[in-house]
Scaffold this active site. Structure first.
Site, short mmCIF file in Angstrom:
data_model
loop_
_atom_site.label_atom_id
_atom_site.label_comp_id
_atom_site.label_asym_id
_atom_site.label_seq_id
_atom_site.Cartn_x
_atom_site.Cartn_y
_atom_site.Cartn_z
CB SER A 100 -24.37 1.49 38.09
OG SER A 100 -24.37 1.91 39.35
CG ASN B 231 -27.22 -1.78 37.05
OD1 ASN B 231 -26.72 -2.96 37.07
ND2 ASN B 231 -26.25 -0.97 37.42
CG HIS C 74 -22.97 1.15 33.61
ND1 HIS C 74 -23.90 0.19 33.78
CD2 HIS C 74 -22.38 1.08 34.89
CE1 HIS C 74 -23.92 -0.31 34.73
NE2 HIS C 74 -22.91 0.22 35.40
CD GLU D 139 -25.84 -0.55 30.16
OE1 GLU D 139 -26.56 -1.61 30.26
OE2 GLU D 139 -25.72 0.01 31.45
N1 3HC Z 1 -9.16 -10.84 36.87
C1 3HC Z 1 -8.77 -11.89 36.70
N2 3HC Z 1 -9.23 -13.33 36.86
C2 3HC Z 1 -10.56 -13.37 37.72
C3 3HC Z 1 -11.07 -12.06 37.97
C4 3HC Z 1 -10.38 -10.77 37.93
N3 3HC Z 1 -11.03 -9.74 38.31
N4 3HC Z 1 -12.16 -12.57 38.81
C5 3HC Z 1 -12.31 -13.64 38.89
N5 3HC Z 1 -11.07 -14.31 38.14
C6 3HC Z 1 -10.90 -15.66 37.64
C7 3HC Z 1 -11.38 -16.55 38.86
O1 3HC Z 1 -10.36 -16.56 39.88
C8 3HC Z 1 -11.36 -17.99 38.27
O2 3HC Z 1 -10.11 -18.34 38.05
P1 3HC Z 1 -9.94 -20.04 38.42
O3 3HC Z 1 -10.52 -20.58 37.38
O4 3HC Z 1 -8.30 -20.03 38.62
O5 3HC Z 1 -10.43 -20.39 39.67
C9 3HC Z 1 -12.09 -17.52 36.70
O6 3HC Z 1 -11.58 -16.10 36.42
C10 3HC Z 1 -13.51 -17.51 36.65
O7 3HC Z 1 -13.83 -18.64 36.89
P2 3HC Z 1 -15.37 -19.55 37.58
O8 3HC Z 1 -15.24 -20.66 37.11
O9 3HC Z 1 -15.27 -19.10 39.10
O10 3HC Z 1 -16.51 -18.45 36.89
P3 3HC Z 1 -17.16 -18.11 35.59
O11 3HC Z 1 -16.57 -19.05 34.56
O12 3HC Z 1 -18.49 -18.50 35.96
O13 3HC Z 1 -16.70 -16.53 35.18
C11 3HC Z 1 -17.49 -14.60 36.01
C12 3HC Z 1 -16.66 -15.86 36.46
C13 3HC Z 1 -17.17 -13.93 34.76
C14 3HC Z 1 -17.58 -13.55 36.93
C15 3HC Z 1 -18.96 -15.15 35.67
O14 3HC Z 1 -19.50 -16.05 36.68
C16 3HC Z 1 -20.15 -14.16 35.38
O15 3HC Z 1 -20.22 -13.51 34.30
N6 3HC Z 1 -20.62 -13.44 36.51
C17 3HC Z 1 -21.82 -12.75 36.27
C18 3HC Z 1 -21.36 -11.20 36.65
C19 3HC Z 1 -22.09 -10.08 36.47
O16 3HC Z 1 -23.15 -10.47 36.02
N7 3HC Z 1 -21.42 -9.04 36.53
C20 3HC Z 1 -22.47 -7.79 36.24
C21 3HC Z 1 -23.03 -7.42 37.54
S1 3HC Z 1 -23.66 -5.74 37.36
C22 3HC Z 1 -22.67 -4.45 37.34
O17 3HC Z 1 -21.58 -5.00 37.58
C23 3HC Z 1 -23.15 -3.24 37.11
C24 3HC Z 1 -23.17 -2.53 38.26
O18 3HC Z 1 -23.51 -1.06 38.07
C25 3HC Z 1 -23.86 -2.88 39.48
#
Ligand code: 3HC
Length: 380
Positions: A120, A192, A141, A153
Site C-alpha cells: 500500500s 492512501n 493495490h 490501483e
Molecule cells: N464479504 C462479504 N460481505 C461482507 C464483507 C466481506 N468481506 N464485509 C462486510 N460484509 C457485509 C456485512 O456483513 C454487511 O452485511 P449485512 O447487511 O448482512 O449486515 C454488508 O456487507 C455491509 O453492510 P453495512 O450496512 O454494514 O455497510 P456499508 O453499506 O457501509 O458497506 C463497506 C460496508 C463496503 C465496508 C463500506 O462501509 C465502505 O466502503 N467502507 C469504507 C471502506 C474503505 O474505505 N476501505 C479502504 C480502506 S484503505 C485500504 O484498504 C488501503 C490499505 O492499503 C490501507
C-alpha cells in the site's frame, strides 16, 4: 501472458480477500502463509464472506462451494509456487520482510511467474529491484475489504514493461474490479495519500477541538459523505496497517502526514482495531461490527479541518501528475466508498473556507498544512 494459476502470498485481511475474488473469477488459486493456523483462519473468513454473498443472493450455494474448492491453502513455499502464472504478494508492510520474502520467492519461482505486490505504500521500483524480473513486476493495490471494494490501483515501477500493465488491467477487469493507473510511484499512491493522513488529523482534531470520537466520526460520515467515520475506518483497516503505512510514507516524504502519537501508541499496545476487539473504539468480538453514528451528533461538529487535509493531499496528487482529477475522484469513490466527489464537498463548504482553514493551521502548526497551489487556484 496467459494467467490461469495464481498464488497469493499472505493470508491476512488483504491476502484472503484477493484469493477469494480471484477464485470467484474462475482462477485456480493457491493461498500461502507461514503457519497452517493462519490459513485455517483465512479459509474460515472466505467461507463467511461467501455465505454472506449467498445470503444476499449474489451467489448460489453451489457456486460458493465451487469457488471455495478453487482455493488451496498451502504452507510449503516451493509447492505453493509450482506452476504459478501470477504471484500476488500480500505480506505485511515491512521492507526488510519483503526483502527476505522476495529472495526466497526468486530462488523457487519458475521463469514464467509474473510478480505483483499488494503493497500500500512501499516503492514499487525498489521492490522490483529486489527481484530477478523488475520488468515483470507491478503494484496491484486492492482495498479492504477486497471482496466489496471495486478499486485496484495499478502501479508500474520504472522498469515495468507495458505487457505487465496490460496484464494487470486485464486481470483487474476479470476479477470484476475497476483499475486506476497510478502514474507515479509516490508514497501512499492515490487513496492512501488521502486516507492515512486523515486518521492522524482526526486525532489532532480530538485534542485541538476537544471533540469526541463519535462527534468527529458522525460529522465525517454524514457531512463529508464517507461510508464510515475515520476512527471507525482506522479500526476496520487495522492500526498495524495504519501505523506501518505511516512510518513508510513519512520516511519518504514528511509533507504527507502530520503524525499523531495515538496511532503508534495503539499499535504498541496491540490495540489493532476490530480484529483485536479494541482500537480507537471497543468491540464485542473480532467480527464485522459498526459504530453507532448519528446525524444529530454530526450536527455538533464542523469537519472542515478534516476536509481541508483530504483536499490538500488530493490537490498535491493532481499537481504532481500522479493522477488527473477524474481518476482521483474515481479512486476515492471506488476505494473509500465516498458517496460524493471530494471536490463537490469542497464546493459545498466553500473553497475559500477550506484554503483559509489550511492557512490558519499552517500558521499554528507548521508547513504540513500549507495549501497546495491547485487548491489555492481552485474556484469550484
Ligand atoms: N464479504 C462479504 N460481505 C461482507 C464483507 C466481506 N468481506 N464485509 C462486510 N460484509 C457485509 C456485512 O456483513 C454487511 O452485511 P449485512 O447487511 O448482512 O449486515 C454488508 O456487507 C455491509 O453492510 P453495512 O450496512 O454494514 O455497510 P456499508 O453499506 O457501509 O458497506 C463497506 C460496508 C463496503 C465496508 C463500506 O462501509 C465502505 O466502503 N467502507 C469504507 C471502506 C474503505 O474505505 N476501505 C479502504 C480502506 S484503505 C485500504 O484498504 C488501503 C490499505 O492499503 C490501507
Amino acid at each position: 501472458m496467459a494467467i490461469n494459476k495464481i498464488t497469493v502470498l499472505g493470508s491476512g485481511v488483504m491476502g484472503h480477500g484477493i484469493a477469494q475474488v480471484s477464485a470467484m473469477a474462475g482462477y485456480s488459486v493457491i493461498l500461502r502463509d507461514i503457519e497452517q493456523s493462519f490459513l485455517d483462519k483465512a479459509m474460515e473468513k472466505i467461507k463467511w464472506s461467501l455465505s454472506k454473498m449467498v445470503e444476499k443472493q449474489k451467489l448460489s450455494q453451489a457456486d460458493a462451494d465451487k469457488i471455495f474448492a478453487r482455493i488451496t491453502p498451502i504452507v510449503d513455499l516451493k509447492t505453493a509456487l509450482k506452476d504459478a502464472d501470477l504471484l500476488i504478494e500480500a505480506v505485511p508492510e515491512d521492507m526488510n520482510l519483503k526483502k527476505k520474502v522476495y529472495a526466497e520467492i526468486d530462488s523457487l519461482a519458475e521463469q514464467k511467474t509474473l510478480y505483483a505486490s499488494n503493497t500500500s505504500t512501499l516503492p514499487i521500483t525498489d521492490m522490483a529491484a529486489l527481484t530477478s524480473r523488475p520488468d515483470r513486476f507491478i503494484g496491484l493495490h486492492f482495498f479492504n475489504p477486497p471482496q466489496l471494494m471495486p478499486l485496484v490501483e495499478v502501479i508500474p515501477g520504472n522498469k515495468t514493461n507495458n505487457d505487465m500493465v496490460v496484464m494487470a488491467m486485464d486481470y483487474c477487469k476479470k476479477v470484476g474490479k475497476q483499475p486506476v493507473l497510478c502514474q507515479k510511484d509516490v508514497p501512499g499512491f492515490i487513496v492512501n495519500r488521502v486516507f492515512i493522513p486523515l486518521v492522524h488529523e482526526a486525532a489532532h482534531c480530538m485534542d485541538r477541538d476537544g471533540a469526541k470520537m463519535t462527534q468527529i466520526d458522525s460529522a465525517v460520515k454524514f457531512r463529508l459523505s464517507f461510508p464510515m467515520g475515520i476512527f471507525e475506518l482506522a479500526d476496520y483497516t487495522g492500526l498495524d496497517v495504519i501505523h506501518k503505512a505511516t512510518v513508510e510514507m513519512h520516511m519518504r516524504d514528511t509533507k504527507v502526514i502530520n503524525p499523531h502519537p495515538a496511532i503508534k501508541k495503539l499499535f504498541e499496545e496491540k490495540s489493532l482495531g476490530q480484529k483485536t476487539g479494541k482500537g480507537f473504539y471497543e468491540y464485542k468480538g473480532d467480527k464485522y461490527e459498526r459504530i453507532n453514528l448519528t446525524e444529530q451528533e454530526a450536527a455538533t461538529y464542523d469537519p472542515v479541518k478534516i476536509l481541508a487535509v483530504a483536499a490538500n493531499n488530493a490537490a498535491w496528487l493532481i499537481t504532481k501528475g500522479v493522477c488527473n482529477r477524474e481518476d482521483l475522484e474515481k479512486a476515492l469513490k471506488l476505494g473509500m466508498g465516498l458517496k460524493k466527489e471530494l471536490f463537490a464537498t469542497v464546493n459545498e463548504f466553500g473553497a475559500k473556507k477550506v484554503v483559509d482553514t489550511l492557512r490558519q493551521l499552517a500558521a499554528k502548526y507548521g508547513q504540513f498544512y500549507e495549501p497546495d497551489p491547485y487548491l489555492v487556484n481552485y474556484r469550484g
